[in-house]
Design a protein around this motif. Structure first.
Motif, PDB file in Angstrom:
ATOM      1  N   ALA A 136       0.802  -1.225   0.000  1.00 24.45           N
ATOM      2  CA  ALA A 136       0.000   0.000   0.000  1.00 24.45           C
ATOM      3  C   ALA A 136       0.833   1.273   0.000  1.00 24.45           C
ATOM      4  N   GLY A 137       2.097   1.173   0.386  1.00 24.67           N
ATOM      5  CA  GLY A 137       2.929   2.369   0.465  1.00 24.67           C
ATOM      6  C   GLY A 137       3.183   2.985  -0.891  1.00 24.67           C
ATOM      7  N   GLN A 138       3.431   4.280  -0.894  1.00 21.86           N
ATOM      8  CA  GLN A 138       3.751   5.004  -2.113  1.00 21.86           C
ATOM      9  C   GLN A 138       4.965   5.893  -1.863  1.00 21.86           C
ATOM     10  N   ARG A 139       5.895   5.855  -2.797  1.00 19.95           N
ATOM     11  CA  ARG A 139       7.048   6.750  -2.721  1.00 19.95           C
ATOM     12  C   ARG A 139       7.488   7.104  -4.128  1.00 19.95           C
ATOM     13  N   TRP A 181      11.749   8.562 -23.516  1.00 17.48           N
ATOM     14  CA  TRP A 181      11.417   7.803 -22.306  1.00 17.48           C
ATOM     15  C   TRP A 181       9.986   7.266 -22.399  1.00 17.48           C
ATOM     16  N   PRO A 182       9.798   5.972 -22.148  1.00 18.23           N
ATOM     17  CA  PRO A 182       8.452   5.400 -22.277  1.00 18.23           C
ATOM     18  C   PRO A 182       7.559   5.774 -21.092  1.00 18.23           C
ATOM     19  N   GLU A 183       6.290   5.835 -21.344  1.00 15.52           N
ATOM     20  CA  GLU A 183       5.289   6.069 -20.305  1.00 15.52           C
ATOM     21  C   GLU A 183       4.230   4.980 -20.407  1.00 15.52           C
ATOM     22  N   GLY A 184       3.558   4.725 -19.303  1.00 16.01           N
ATOM     23  CA  GLY A 184       2.432   3.807 -19.318  1.00 16.01           C
ATOM     24  C   GLY A 184       2.793   2.338 -19.234  1.00 16.01           C
ATOM     25  N   LEU A 185       4.048   2.015 -18.911  1.00 13.29           N
ATOM     26  CA  LEU A 185       4.412   0.611 -18.732  1.00 13.29           C
ATOM     27  C   LEU A 185       3.914   0.122 -17.368  1.00 13.29           C
ATOM     28  N   ALA A 186       3.907  -1.188 -17.185  1.00 19.24           N
ATOM     29  CA  ALA A 186       3.489  -1.760 -15.898  1.00 19.24           C
ATOM     30  C   ALA A 186       4.356  -1.182 -14.785  1.00 19.24           C
ATOM     31  N   ASP A 187       3.705  -0.798 -13.691  1.00 13.83           N
ATOM     32  CA  ASP A 187       4.471  -0.195 -12.607  1.00 13.83           C
ATOM     33  C   ASP A 187       4.240  -0.922 -11.295  1.00 13.83           C
ATOM     34  N   GLY A 188       4.993  -0.521 -10.293  1.00 13.00           N
ATOM     35  CA  GLY A 188       4.943  -1.129  -8.971  1.00 13.00           C
ATOM     36  C   GLY A 188       6.118  -0.615  -8.180  1.00 13.00           C
ATOM     37  N   VAL A 189       6.475  -1.293  -7.111  1.00 14.42           N
ATOM     38  CA  VAL A 189       7.644  -0.905  -6.327  1.00 14.42           C
ATOM     39  C   VAL A 189       8.870  -1.595  -6.909  1.00 14.42           C
ATOM     40  N   GLY A 208      18.241 -14.420  -2.178  1.00 16.58           N
ATOM     41  CA  GLY A 208      17.585 -13.267  -1.578  1.00 16.58           C
ATOM     42  C   GLY A 208      18.223 -11.960  -1.990  1.00 16.58           C
ATOM     43  N   ALA A 209      17.602 -10.861  -1.564  1.00 18.22           N
ATOM     44  CA  ALA A 209      18.092  -9.520  -1.878  1.00 18.22           C
ATOM     45  C   ALA A 209      18.058  -8.659  -0.622  1.00 18.22           C
ATOM     46  N   ILE A 210      18.943  -7.688  -0.580  1.00 18.41           N
ATOM     47  CA  ILE A 210      19.037  -6.765   0.550  1.00 18.41           C
ATOM     48  C   ILE A 210      19.071  -5.334   0.035  1.00 18.41           C
ATOM     49  N   ASP A 211      19.143  -4.384   0.981  1.00 19.21           N
ATOM     50  CA  ASP A 211      19.376  -2.968   0.695  1.00 19.21           C
ATOM     51  C   ASP A 211      18.284  -2.362  -0.185  1.00 19.21           C
ATOM     52  N   PHE A 212      17.136  -2.113   0.429  1.00 22.27           N
ATOM     53  CA  PHE A 212      15.975  -1.584  -0.280  1.00 22.27           C
ATOM     54  C   PHE A 212      15.819  -0.075  -0.090  1.00 22.27           C
ATOM     55  N   TYR A 213      16.899   0.630   0.167  1.00 19.24           N
ATOM     56  CA  TYR A 213      16.784   2.021   0.567  1.00 19.24           C
ATOM     57  C   TYR A 213      16.764   3.005  -0.603  1.00 19.24           C
ATOM     58  N   PHE A 214      16.617   2.506  -1.816  1.00 22.10           N
ATOM     59  CA  PHE A 214      16.274   3.338  -2.965  1.00 22.10           C
ATOM     60  C   PHE A 214      14.922   2.924  -3.553  1.00 22.10           C
ATOM     61  N   ALA A 215      14.259   1.963  -2.932  1.00 26.59           N
ATOM     62  CA  ALA A 215      13.001   1.445  -3.468  1.00 26.59           C
ATOM     63  C   ALA A 215      11.993   2.579  -3.648  1.00 26.59           C
ATOM     64  N   ALA A 216      11.190   2.467  -4.699  1.00 28.75           N
ATOM     65  CA  ALA A 216      10.223   3.518  -5.015  1.00 28.75           C
ATOM     66  C   ALA A 216       9.225   2.966  -6.018  1.00 28.75           C
ATOM     67  N   ASN A 217       8.155   3.700  -6.215  1.00 31.17           N
ATOM     68  CA  ASN A 217       7.193   3.354  -7.255  1.00 31.17           C
ATOM     69  C   ASN A 217       7.712   3.846  -8.599  1.00 31.17           C
ATOM     70  N   ASP A 218       7.769   2.949  -9.571  1.00 28.20           N
ATOM     71  CA  ASP A 218       8.250   3.307 -10.899  1.00 28.20           C
ATOM     72  C   ASP A 218       7.854   2.178 -11.841  1.00 28.20           C
ATOM     73  N   GLN A 219       8.238   2.321 -13.108  1.00 27.52           N
ATOM     74  CA  GLN A 219       7.965   1.284 -14.086  1.00 27.52           C
ATOM     75  C   GLN A 219       8.879   0.086 -13.814  1.00 27.52           C
ATOM     76  N   LEU A 220       8.276  -1.109 -13.757  1.00 26.66           N
ATOM     77  CA  LEU A 220       9.032  -2.300 -13.375  1.00 26.66           C
ATOM     78  C   LEU A 220      10.190  -2.570 -14.326  1.00 26.66           C
ATOM     79  N   ALA A 221       9.990  -2.316 -15.595  1.00 22.14           N
ATOM     80  CA  ALA A 221      11.039  -2.605 -16.569  1.00 22.14           C
ATOM     81  C   ALA A 221      12.277  -1.735 -16.359  1.00 22.14           C
ATOM     82  N   TYR A 222      12.103  -0.575 -15.744  1.00 23.88           N
ATOM     83  CA  TYR A 222      13.266   0.256 -15.432  1.00 23.88           C
ATOM     84  C   TYR A 222      14.202  -0.472 -14.474  1.00 23.88           C
ATOM     85  N   ASP A 223      13.634  -1.264 -13.562  1.00 30.24           N
ATOM     86  CA  ASP A 223      14.457  -2.060 -12.644  1.00 30.24           C
ATOM     87  C   ASP A 223      15.315  -3.058 -13.417  1.00 30.24           C
TER      88      ASP A 223
END
Length: 319
Positions: A136-139, A181-189, A208-223
């Motif tokens: 539910a969080g947003q950033r 830059w593309p817009e409207g792609l699938a997004d999430g955290v 596993g993964a660590i260090d989530f201190y840049f996590a944010a809402n954005d387009q998943l494909a950017y990750d």
């Protein structure tokens, strides 16, 4: 031995009175990361990490970061889990700075990823995106593409000092990337810092993964674009297309990409290289003397930008 913030035994003991994690046995600084002060804490009940948040990490963002880590753990994704204090809080205060304790995650990171590691890393990233659904969080991604021009402007002279004429080249990159830059792609955290040192393996499998201190809402494909830069370049600066295709194939083994995501991965990866070049350039002269870690070389990402500028063809049948 100092990190950004050194902690005395008395300060540690006072902080730990708020936690039910046992009696401390050992405590030492860790030479990892450039953003925060990190310590390995061992008690009679197990091993933990203690992080003191410095520089870019704002206390106001910690409920998002730590809440997202809790959400991932609750949905079966292997990551370091925040440890609540006796009042249920996920972070406290040390030396006037926010600090948190998280569980110890078993595994090893790899320094020289193989295509097999890249496939596993891609699968893990898709798993993370799947597990993150419903959080539910947003950033807002404050280091997303909207920020890059503002980040670049005060760094023009630093870019030219690094390499004569580089500022003009970077300005050209920014203009081309942002225009496409593309817009409207699938997004999430997104993780937003999915580098090999933030991913653990056990017996060559994703652990596993660590260090989530840049996590944010954005387009998943950017990750994925961030990960392609982090995992798929050789030490000589060449792009390992075999590793890149393995990473994308691993990702698609859990979450198939939509056509628009596949088509725009090259521009997303180019933009991701810009983001890390710019923040490394900003860090280059800003890391305090006496810090345990050294700032990372922005020229590594300048070389990656040159590869993207020349064109990257990820798919045999497409862009």
């Amino acid at each position: 031995m100092a990190v950004y913030t050194d902690i005395s035994d008395a300060e540690l003991a006072a902080f730990l009175t708020d936690y039910d994690i046992g009696v401390p046995l050992s405590f030492k600084g860790i030479a990892e990361g450039v953003e925060n002060s990190n310590f390995l804490l061992e008690t009679d009940r197990g091993r933990f990490f203690l992080t003191i948040y410095e520089r870019r990490v704002r206390a106001a963002d910690l409920p998002f970061f730590l809440g997202f880590m809790q959400h991932l753990a609750q949905h079966g994704f292997p990551s370091a889990t925040p440890i609540a204090d006796r009042r249920g809080g996920l972070f406290g205060d040390l030396r006037g700075k926010p600090a948190a304790i998280v569980s110890f995650l078993t595994g090893l990171s790899v320094r020289r990823p193989t295509p097999a590691h890249c496939r596993q890393a891609g699968m893990g990233l898709a798993w993370l995106h799947e597990a993150g659904r419903g959080f539910a969080g947003q950033r807002v991604n404050d280091l997303g593409h909207q920020s890059w021009i503002g980040l670049f402007e005060p760094l023009r002279s630093a870019a030219d000092a690094l390499k004569p004429g580089l500022a003009k080249v970077i300005e050209g990159d920014l203009l081309r990337v942002l225009a496409n830059w593309p817009e409207g792609l699938a997004d999430g955290v997104i993780h937003a810092d999915y580098f090999p040192d933030n991913v653990f393996f056990r017996s060559e499998a994703f652990a596993g993964a660590i260090d989530f201190y840049f996590a944010a809402n954005d387009q998943l494909a950017y990750d994925i674009g961030i990960a392609l830069n982090a995992w798929c370049f050789e030490p000589d600066g060449s792009f390992n297309i075999t590793a890149a295709r393995a990473l994308v194939a691993g990702y698609e083994s859990r979450r198939p990409l939509l056509p628009g995501e596949r088509a725009t991965l090259p521009i997303l990866a180019w933009g991701a290289a810009l983001r890390f070049f710019l923040t490394r350039l900003a860090d280059w002269g800003a890391t305090p003397a006496g810090a345990l870690v050294r700032p990372k070389d922005p020229l590594e990402y300048e070389r990656k930008l040159a590869v993207h500028r020349a064109g990257v063809h990820l798919f045999e049948d497409g862009p």
